[in-house]
Design a protein around this motif. Structure first.
Motif, mmCIF file in Angstrom:
data_model
loop_
_atom_site.group_PDB
_atom_site.id
_atom_site.type_symbol
_atom_site.label_atom_id
_atom_site.label_comp_id
_atom_site.label_asym_id
_atom_site.label_seq_id
_atom_site.Cartn_x
_atom_site.Cartn_y
_atom_site.Cartn_z
ATOM 1 N N LEU A 1 0.806 -1.212 0.000
ATOM 2 C CA LEU A 1 0.000 0.000 0.000
ATOM 3 C C LEU A 1 0.846 1.272 0.000
ATOM 4 O O LEU A 1 1.858 1.360 0.689
ATOM 5 N N LYS B 1 0.692 5.718 0.272
ATOM 6 C CA LYS B 1 -0.012 6.733 1.050
ATOM 7 C C LYS B 1 -1.366 7.035 0.402
ATOM 8 O O LYS B 1 -2.374 7.153 1.085
ATOM 9 N N ASP C 1 -3.159 5.021 -1.428
ATOM 10 C CA ASP C 1 -4.020 3.855 -1.188
ATOM 11 C C ASP C 1 -4.699 3.937 0.178
ATOM 12 O O ASP C 1 -5.845 3.523 0.333
ATOM 13 N N ILE C 2 -4.012 4.459 1.164
ATOM 14 C CA ILE C 2 -4.527 4.526 2.535
ATOM 15 C C ILE C 2 -5.470 5.703 2.734
ATOM 16 O O ILE C 2 -6.470 5.601 3.425
ATOM 17 N N GLU C 3 -5.151 6.844 2.125
ATOM 18 C CA GLU C 3 -5.879 8.077 2.423
ATOM 19 C C GLU C 3 -7.021 8.401 1.461
ATOM 20 O O GLU C 3 -7.940 9.132 1.825
ATOM 21 N N MET D 1 -7.665 2.979 -3.343
ATOM 22 C CA MET D 1 -6.608 2.022 -3.632
ATOM 23 C C MET D 1 -6.594 1.683 -5.115
ATOM 24 O O MET D 1 -7.615 1.246 -5.666
ATOM 25 N N ALA E 1 -9.698 0.541 5.505
ATOM 26 C CA ALA E 1 -8.299 0.876 5.799
ATOM 27 C C ALA E 1 -8.161 1.474 7.197
ATOM 28 O O ALA E 1 -7.236 1.133 7.945
ATOM 29 N N LYS E 2 -9.078 2.356 7.570
ATOM 30 C CA LYS E 2 -9.023 2.994 8.897
ATOM 31 C C LYS E 2 -9.356 1.987 9.997
ATOM 32 O O LYS E 2 -8.683 1.945 11.029
ATOM 33 N N LEU F 1 -4.551 0.217 8.631
ATOM 34 C CA LEU F 1 -3.555 -0.078 7.601
ATOM 35 C C LEU F 1 -2.582 1.091 7.472
ATOM 36 O O LEU F 1 -2.965 2.243 7.613
ATOM 37 N N LYS F 2 -1.360 0.774 7.210
ATOM 38 C CA LYS F 2 -0.289 1.771 7.081
ATOM 39 C C LYS F 2 0.372 1.644 5.716
ATOM 40 O O LYS F 2 0.295 0.600 5.066
ATOM 41 N N GLU F 3 1.052 2.707 5.337
ATOM 42 C CA GLU F 3 1.844 2.681 4.117
ATOM 43 C C GLU F 3 2.849 1.523 4.195
ATOM 44 O O GLU F 3 3.374 1.242 5.272
ATOM 45 N N THR G 1 2.124 -1.585 4.042
ATOM 46 C CA THR G 1 1.452 -2.826 4.405
ATOM 47 C C THR G 1 1.203 -3.631 3.139
ATOM 48 O O THR G 1 0.843 -3.071 2.116
#
Length: 90
Positions: free
Chosen positions: A10, A12, A14-16, A19, A75-76, A80-82, A84
């Motif tokens: 993932l 940044k 993709d997370i924020e 994706m 994700a939240k 999930l983190k960058e 991952t």
């Protein structure tokens, strides 16, 4: 036996925001011809069901699929983190 659809590290974005999905996996989402999105259900490794939407660009010749609706909540919730790594199986 599940079959690997794609695996992804993932970013940044993709997370924020949304994706990105590899183009080679787009057919698995079975977006109807003439349409640009499709909702679908997934089950995570904990057995929880989620609803995501796979969308493509409407005007660009390169569709660049993304997971939008439902994805950010997932994700939240999963923190999930960058960087991952996630696996999607069908």
């Amino acid at each position: 036996m599940p079959k690997m659809l794609f695996e992804k590290k993932l970013s940044k974005t993709d997370i924020e925001y949304r994706m990105t999905v590899p183009m080679k996996s787009l057919d698995a989402f079975q977006i109807p011809e003439g349409e640009h999105s499709k909702d679908f259900g997934v089950t995570d490794i904990h057995g929880r069901r989620w609803r995501f939407r796979c969308c493509t660009r409407k005007t660009d010749p390169y569709p660049k699929p993304v997971l939008s609706s439902g994805w950010i909540e997932f994700a939240k919730t999963r923190s999930l983190k960058e960087d991952t790594r996630l696996s999607f199986e069908i």
